[in-house]
Scaffold this motif. Structure first.
Motif, PDB file in Angstrom:
ATOM      1  N   PHE A   1      53.425  73.722  21.350  1.00  0.00           N
ATOM      2  CA  PHE A   1      53.617  73.546  22.793  1.00  0.00           C
ATOM      3  C   PHE A   1      52.413  72.851  23.415  1.00  0.00           C
ATOM      4  CE2 PHE A   1      54.261  75.099  27.200  1.00  0.00           C
ATOM      5  CZ  PHE A   1      55.594  74.780  27.357  1.00  0.00           C
ATOM      6  N   ILE A   2      51.195  73.346  23.144  1.00  0.00           N
ATOM      7  CA  ILE A   2      50.021  72.729  23.764  1.00  0.00           C
ATOM      8  C   ILE A   2      49.748  71.351  23.178  1.00  0.00           C
ATOM      9  CG2 ILE A   2      49.000  74.962  24.338  1.00  0.00           C
ATOM     10  CD1 ILE A   2      46.967  74.491  22.085  1.00  0.00           C
ATOM     11  N   THR A   3      50.061  71.158  21.892  1.00  0.00           N
ATOM     12  CA  THR A   3      49.858  69.843  21.286  1.00  0.00           C
ATOM     13  C   THR A   3      50.783  68.810  21.900  1.00  0.00           C
ATOM     14  OG1 THR A   3      49.173  70.839  19.185  1.00  0.00           O
ATOM     15  CG2 THR A   3      49.885  68.544  19.120  1.00  0.00           C
ATOM     16  N   ALA A   4      52.037  69.194  22.131  1.00  0.00           N
ATOM     17  CA  ALA A   4      52.999  68.272  22.732  1.00  0.00           C
ATOM     18  C   ALA A   4      52.593  67.897  24.149  1.00  0.00           C
ATOM     19  CB  ALA A   4      54.402  68.886  22.719  1.00  0.00           C
ATOM     20  N   ILE A   5      52.085  68.861  24.919  1.00  0.00           N
ATOM     21  CA  ILE A   5      51.631  68.559  26.276  1.00  0.00           C
ATOM     22  C   ILE A   5      50.415  67.652  26.245  1.00  0.00           C
ATOM     23  CG2 ILE A   5      50.486  69.560  28.297  1.00  0.00           C
ATOM     24  CD1 ILE A   5      52.406  71.784  28.318  1.00  0.00           C
ATOM     25  N   ALA A   6      49.433  68.002  25.415  1.00  0.00           N
ATOM     26  CA  ALA A   6      48.198  67.219  25.354  1.00  0.00           C
ATOM     27  C   ALA A   6      48.450  65.792  24.885  1.00  0.00           C
ATOM     28  CB  ALA A   6      47.192  67.906  24.426  1.00  0.00           C
ATOM     29  N   GLY A   7      49.472  65.599  24.058  1.00  0.00           N
ATOM     30  CA  GLY A   7      49.730  64.276  23.507  1.00  0.00           C
ATOM     31  C   GLY A   7      50.739  63.448  24.271  1.00  0.00           C
ATOM     32  N   ASN A   8      51.218  63.936  25.432  1.00  0.00           N
ATOM     33  CA  ASN A   8      52.223  63.185  26.182  1.00  0.00           C
ATOM     34  C   ASN A   8      51.570  62.022  26.916  1.00  0.00           C
ATOM     35  OD1 ASN A   8      53.925  62.737  28.874  1.00  0.00           O
ATOM     36  ND2 ASN A   8      55.291  63.520  27.294  1.00  0.00           N
ATOM     37  N   GLU A   9      51.915  60.826  26.499  1.00  0.00           N
ATOM     38  CA  GLU A   9      51.257  59.639  27.027  1.00  0.00           C
ATOM     39  C   GLU A   9      51.545  59.415  28.505  1.00  0.00           C
ATOM     40  OE1 GLU A   9      50.681  54.912  25.744  1.00  0.00           O
ATOM     41  OE2 GLU A   9      52.180  56.179  24.745  1.00  0.00           O
ATOM     42  N   LEU A  10      52.784  59.641  28.924  1.00  0.00           N
ATOM     43  CA  LEU A  10      53.131  59.422  30.322  1.00  0.00           C
ATOM     44  C   LEU A  10      52.394  60.409  31.225  1.00  0.00           C
ATOM     45  CD1 LEU A  10      54.782  57.957  32.470  1.00  0.00           C
ATOM     46  CD2 LEU A  10      56.654  59.568  32.043  1.00  0.00           C
ATOM     47  N   LEU A  11      52.321  61.658  30.826  1.00  0.00           N
ATOM     48  CA  LEU A  11      51.613  62.651  31.628  1.00  0.00           C
ATOM     49  C   LEU A  11      50.141  62.293  31.750  1.00  0.00           C
ATOM     50  CD1 LEU A  11      51.505  65.334  33.134  1.00  0.00           C
ATOM     51  CD2 LEU A  11      51.220  66.490  30.924  1.00  0.00           C
ATOM     52  N   ARG A  12      49.501  61.904  30.647  1.00  0.00           N
ATOM     53  CA  ARG A  12      48.091  61.516  30.699  1.00  0.00           C
ATOM     54  C   ARG A  12      47.892  60.323  31.617  1.00  0.00           C
ATOM     55  NH1 ARG A  12      48.191  61.482  25.062  1.00  0.00           N
ATOM     56  NH2 ARG A  12      47.523  59.307  25.099  1.00  0.00           N
ATOM     57  N   ARG A  13      48.821  59.357  31.563  1.00  0.00           N
ATOM     58  CA  ARG A  13      48.719  58.159  32.387  1.00  0.00           C
ATOM     59  C   ARG A  13      48.804  58.521  33.871  1.00  0.00           C
ATOM     60  NH1 ARG A  13      49.207  53.791  35.946  1.00  0.00           N
ATOM     61  NH2 ARG A  13      49.321  51.834  34.808  1.00  0.00           N
ATOM     62  N   LEU A  14      49.752  59.377  34.223  1.00  0.00           N
ATOM     63  CA  LEU A  14      49.940  59.753  35.614  1.00  0.00           C
ATOM     64  C   LEU A  14      48.770  60.574  36.146  1.00  0.00           C
ATOM     65  CD1 LEU A  14      53.740  60.649  35.621  1.00  0.00           C
ATOM     66  CD2 LEU A  14      52.661  58.598  36.537  1.00  0.00           C
ATOM     67  N   LEU A  15      48.236  61.464  35.321  1.00  0.00           N
ATOM     68  CA  LEU A  15      47.085  62.248  35.745  1.00  0.00           C
ATOM     69  C   LEU A  15      45.873  61.359  35.998  1.00  0.00           C
ATOM     70  CD1 LEU A  15      47.366  65.361  33.402  1.00  0.00           C
ATOM     71  CD2 LEU A  15      47.609  65.337  35.888  1.00  0.00           C
ATOM     72  N   ARG A  16      45.765  60.281  35.241  1.00  0.00           N
ATOM     73  CA  ARG A  16      44.615  59.381  35.362  1.00  0.00           C
ATOM     74  C   ARG A  16      44.749  58.410  36.519  1.00  0.00           C
ATOM     75  NH1 ARG A  16      45.153  57.376  30.850  1.00  0.00           N
ATOM     76  NH2 ARG A  16      45.963  55.305  31.347  1.00  0.00           N
ATOM     77  N   THR A  17      45.957  57.868  36.741  1.00  0.00           N
ATOM     78  CA  THR A  17      46.109  56.770  37.695  1.00  0.00           C
ATOM     79  C   THR A  17      46.912  57.115  38.944  1.00  0.00           C
ATOM     80  OG1 THR A  17      48.104  55.944  36.596  1.00  0.00           O
ATOM     81  CG2 THR A  17      45.980  55.108  35.801  1.00  0.00           C
ATOM     82  N   GLU A  18      47.754  58.162  38.880  1.00  0.00           N
ATOM     83  CA  GLU A  18      48.568  58.523  40.039  1.00  0.00           C
ATOM     84  C   GLU A  18      48.520  60.027  40.276  1.00  0.00           C
ATOM     85  OE1 GLU A  18      52.356  56.341  40.531  1.00  0.00           O
ATOM     86  OE2 GLU A  18      51.925  55.465  38.567  1.00  0.00           O
ATOM     87  N   PRO A  19      47.306  60.585  40.405  1.00  0.00           N
ATOM     88  CA  PRO A  19      47.202  62.037  40.582  1.00  0.00           C
ATOM     89  C   PRO A  19      47.895  62.532  41.846  1.00  0.00           C
ATOM     90  CG  PRO A  19      45.105  60.958  41.065  1.00  0.00           C
ATOM     91  CD  PRO A  19      45.992  59.920  40.419  1.00  0.00           C
ATOM     92  N   ASP A  20      47.943  61.701  42.887  1.00  0.00           N
ATOM     93  CA  ASP A  20      48.603  62.127  44.118  1.00  0.00           C
ATOM     94  C   ASP A  20      50.098  62.332  43.918  1.00  0.00           C
ATOM     95  OD1 ASP A  20      48.642  59.288  43.685  1.00  0.00           O
ATOM     96  OD2 ASP A  20      49.492  59.035  45.692  1.00  0.00           O
ATOM     97  N   LEU A  21      50.668  61.650  42.913  1.00  0.00           N
ATOM     98  CA  LEU A  21      52.098  61.778  42.632  1.00  0.00           C
ATOM     99  C   LEU A  21      52.388  62.988  41.757  1.00  0.00           C
ATOM    100  CD1 LEU A  21      54.963  60.419  42.758  1.00  0.00           C
ATOM    101  CD2 LEU A  21      54.345  59.279  40.611  1.00  0.00           C
ATOM    102  N   ILE A  22      51.544  63.213  40.746  1.00  0.00           N
ATOM    103  CA  ILE A  22      51.860  64.206  39.734  1.00  0.00           C
ATOM    104  C   ILE A  22      51.207  65.567  39.970  1.00  0.00           C
ATOM    105  CG2 ILE A  22      49.971  63.584  38.159  1.00  0.00           C
ATOM    106  CD1 ILE A  22      53.601  64.509  37.178  1.00  0.00           C
ATOM    107  N   LEU A  23      50.010  65.596  40.566  1.00  0.00           N
ATOM    108  CA  LEU A  23      49.283  66.859  40.680  1.00  0.00           C
ATOM    109  C   LEU A  23      50.022  67.924  41.491  1.00  0.00           C
ATOM    110  CD1 LEU A  23      45.498  65.906  40.947  1.00  0.00           C
ATOM    111  CD2 LEU A  23      46.660  67.169  39.122  1.00  0.00           C
ATOM    112  N   PRO A  24      50.640  67.585  42.640  1.00  0.00           N
ATOM    113  CA  PRO A  24      51.374  68.651  43.343  1.00  0.00           C
ATOM    114  C   PRO A  24      52.464  69.288  42.494  1.00  0.00           C
ATOM    115  CG  PRO A  24      51.039  66.764  44.779  1.00  0.00           C
ATOM    116  CD  PRO A  24      50.625  66.330  43.397  1.00  0.00           C
ATOM    117  N   ARG A  25      53.120  68.490  41.655  1.00  0.00           N
ATOM    118  CA  ARG A  25      54.199  69.027  40.815  1.00  0.00           C
ATOM    119  C   ARG A  25      53.673  69.916  39.701  1.00  0.00           C
ATOM    120  NH1 ARG A  25      58.712  64.210  40.221  1.00  0.00           N
ATOM    121  NH2 ARG A  25      58.663  63.529  42.406  1.00  0.00           N
TER     122      ARG A  25
END
Length: 207
Positions: free
Chosen positions: A101-125
């Motif tokens: 479970f934690i490996t799949a979350i840590a390795g999700n490329e889209l999630l990492r991308r959004l956290l890095r470049t669009e935190p205002d979009l993803i962080l509230p969720r």
């Protein structure tokens, strides 16, 4: 037994191959440009179809974002299913589920991308509005835990409570991966789970 959420039901039942090329094109565009900067025209171009054809499939960008999200969740579930061992005792399988479970979350490329470049979009969720996401993760993990074999003797933990702890810890690790808890080293993560997670939820294992 608690019923699973409608979103989890959709994730588990919706065919993976539905619109595969189109959703792959949308995902690639999101990774390249971010969600907010990706246009429907760009997605159509990458998929090799006309914008009119795309709009017949998805009425808005929000619809295709949801479809990509469901598809990513399906991949997430598939990755966990692939990693979890089927021939070990229930406690070992619980550790396997946590690490997968934690490996799949840590390795999700889209999630990492959004956290890095669009935190205002993803962080509230993933923070103040993370209730639905936690519910989906908890429902899925609880179902996995209920299906564990009783090879280690009678089960002495609450699957819903353990699932809640695992889902919350995984979400925290996704948001802040740097720290003492290993995320990228699977063997270290397994050792952490055996020594820390299992005793924390009332499961005693041998050292």
């Amino acid at each position: 037994m608690p019923t699973v959420s409608p979103m989890l039901q959709r994730i588990l039942e919706k065919p993976l191959a539905d619109g595969e090329k189109l959703l792959e094109s949308a995902l690639a565009a999101f990774l390249d440009f971010g969600i907010k900067r990706t246009s429907m025209g760009e997605i159509a171009r990458r998929a090799g179809i006309s914008p009119a054809t795309l709009y017949r499939r998805y009425e808005s960008k929000n619809d295709i974002i949801e479809a990509v999200s469901v598809r990513e969740a399906q991949r997430f579930v598939a990755a966990i299913e692939k990693q979890v061992h089927t021939d070990s005792g229930s406690h070992d399988q619980l550790v396997d589920i946590f690490v997968a479970f934690i490996t799949a979350i840590a390795g999700n490329e889209l999630l990492r991308r959004l956290l890095r470049t669009e935190p205002d979009l993803i962080l509230p969720r993933l923070t103040t509005d993370a209730g639905p996401i936690l519910a989906v993760g908890r429902d899925y993990l609880a179902e996995k835990l209920r299906g564990l074999p009783d090879t280690d003797g009678p089960r002495d933990f609450d699957p819903d409570l353990v699932a809640e702890i695992m889902a919350r810890l995984a979400l925290s690790l996704a948001l802040t991966p740097d720290g003492l808890i290993p995320v990228t080293d699977q063997e270290a993560a397994r050792e952490f789970a055996r020594r820390t997670l299992l005793p924390m939820v009332g499961i005693r294992v041998g050292t």
